[in-house]
Design an enzyme around this catalytic site. Structure first.
Site, short mmCIF file in Angstrom:
data_model
loop_
_atom_site.label_atom_id
_atom_site.label_comp_id
_atom_site.label_asym_id
_atom_site.label_seq_id
_atom_site.Cartn_x
_atom_site.Cartn_y
_atom_site.Cartn_z
N HIS A 293 0.77 -1.22 -0.02
CA HIS A 293 -0.06 -0.08 0.03
C HIS A 293 0.99 1.21 -0.01
O HIS A 293 1.95 1.28 0.84
CB HIS A 293 -1.08 0.21 1.15
CG HIS A 293 -0.27 -0.22 2.70
ND1 HIS A 293 0.15 -1.45 2.92
CD2 HIS A 293 0.36 0.77 3.46
CE1 HIS A 293 0.70 -1.57 4.10
NE2 HIS A 293 0.77 0.01 4.47
N LEU A 294 0.31 2.18 -0.75
CA LEU A 294 1.01 3.45 -0.88
C LEU A 294 0.23 4.65 0.09
O LEU A 294 -0.90 4.72 -0.06
CB LEU A 294 1.04 4.16 -2.12
CG LEU A 294 1.74 5.42 -2.36
CD1 LEU A 294 3.27 5.51 -1.86
CD2 LEU A 294 1.41 5.75 -3.72
P1 5GP Z 1 1.84 0.49 7.60
O1 5GP Z 1 1.96 0.48 9.09
O2 5GP Z 1 1.63 -1.32 7.19
O3 5GP Z 1 2.74 1.14 6.65
O4 5GP Z 1 0.26 0.86 7.22
C1 5GP Z 1 -0.88 0.30 7.48
C2 5GP Z 1 -2.00 1.22 7.74
O5 5GP Z 1 -3.10 0.60 7.73
C3 5GP Z 1 -1.77 1.72 9.02
O6 5GP Z 1 -1.79 3.40 8.82
C4 5GP Z 1 -3.36 1.77 9.81
O7 5GP Z 1 -3.74 2.73 10.32
C5 5GP Z 1 -4.07 1.33 8.52
N1 5GP Z 1 -5.05 0.22 8.72
C6 5GP Z 1 -4.85 -0.77 9.61
N2 5GP Z 1 -6.07 -1.45 9.93
C7 5GP Z 1 -7.10 -1.00 9.32
C8 5GP Z 1 -8.33 -1.14 8.93
O8 5GP Z 1 -8.93 -2.20 9.36
N3 5GP Z 1 -8.98 -0.19 7.99
C9 5GP Z 1 -8.38 0.94 7.52
N4 5GP Z 1 -9.10 1.86 6.75
N5 5GP Z 1 -6.91 1.28 7.78
C10 5GP Z 1 -6.33 0.05 8.62
#
Ligand code: 5GP
Ligand code: ZN
Length: 114
Positions: free
Chosen positions: A100-101
């Protein structure tokens, strides 16, 4: 679709999210814990654990991901400054292992990032 992947389930609408963009290749939705007034996650429908799993054959898809983020930024008038981020690997803060970006905007950002 990868088993037990949160973002694959969002793409399949098995888990609700505030979707802001969808097409056959990509989907984008609002982050549940926004770190800026605009915080959108742009994802390929195809499951990749991270950017590290992308291959040369995925070049067009990854390029489109970036161009869709730029289009979403323009629609939200974020051109004065916005941040696009791939966290790749746990050490970089990746917590969901579906590529994801992050598109963040609407406030000043600092460099280097934390
Ligand atoms: P990462 O930490 O992997 O770069 O980003 C993951 C992102 O996904 C985080 O910013 C977190 O807030 C978001 N996220 C995690 N679980 C959910 C969810 O169930 N729904 C949504 N909309 N965002 C989520
Ligand atoms: Zn997935």
């Amino acid at each position: 679709m990868s088993e037990n992947c949160l973002f694959c389930k969002i793409a399949a609408k098995q888990i609700p999210a505030k979707l802001v963009f969808e097409d056959p290749d990509l989907f984008a939705f609002e982050d549940i814990h926004p770190q800026a007034p605009t915080h959108i996650l742009v994802c390929p429908r195809k499951h990749f654990a991270s950017l590290d799993a992308a291959q040369p054959a995925d070049q067009a898809l990854i390029g489109k991901l970036l161009l869709v983020a730029a289009q979403l930024a323009r629609e939200r008038h974020l051109q004065p400054g916005y941040r696009t981020v791939f966290n790749t690997g746990a050490l970089a803060g990746q917590s969901v292992f579906h590529l994801h970006l992050h598109l963040l905007g609407g406030r000043p950002f600092h460099w280097p990032p934390g």
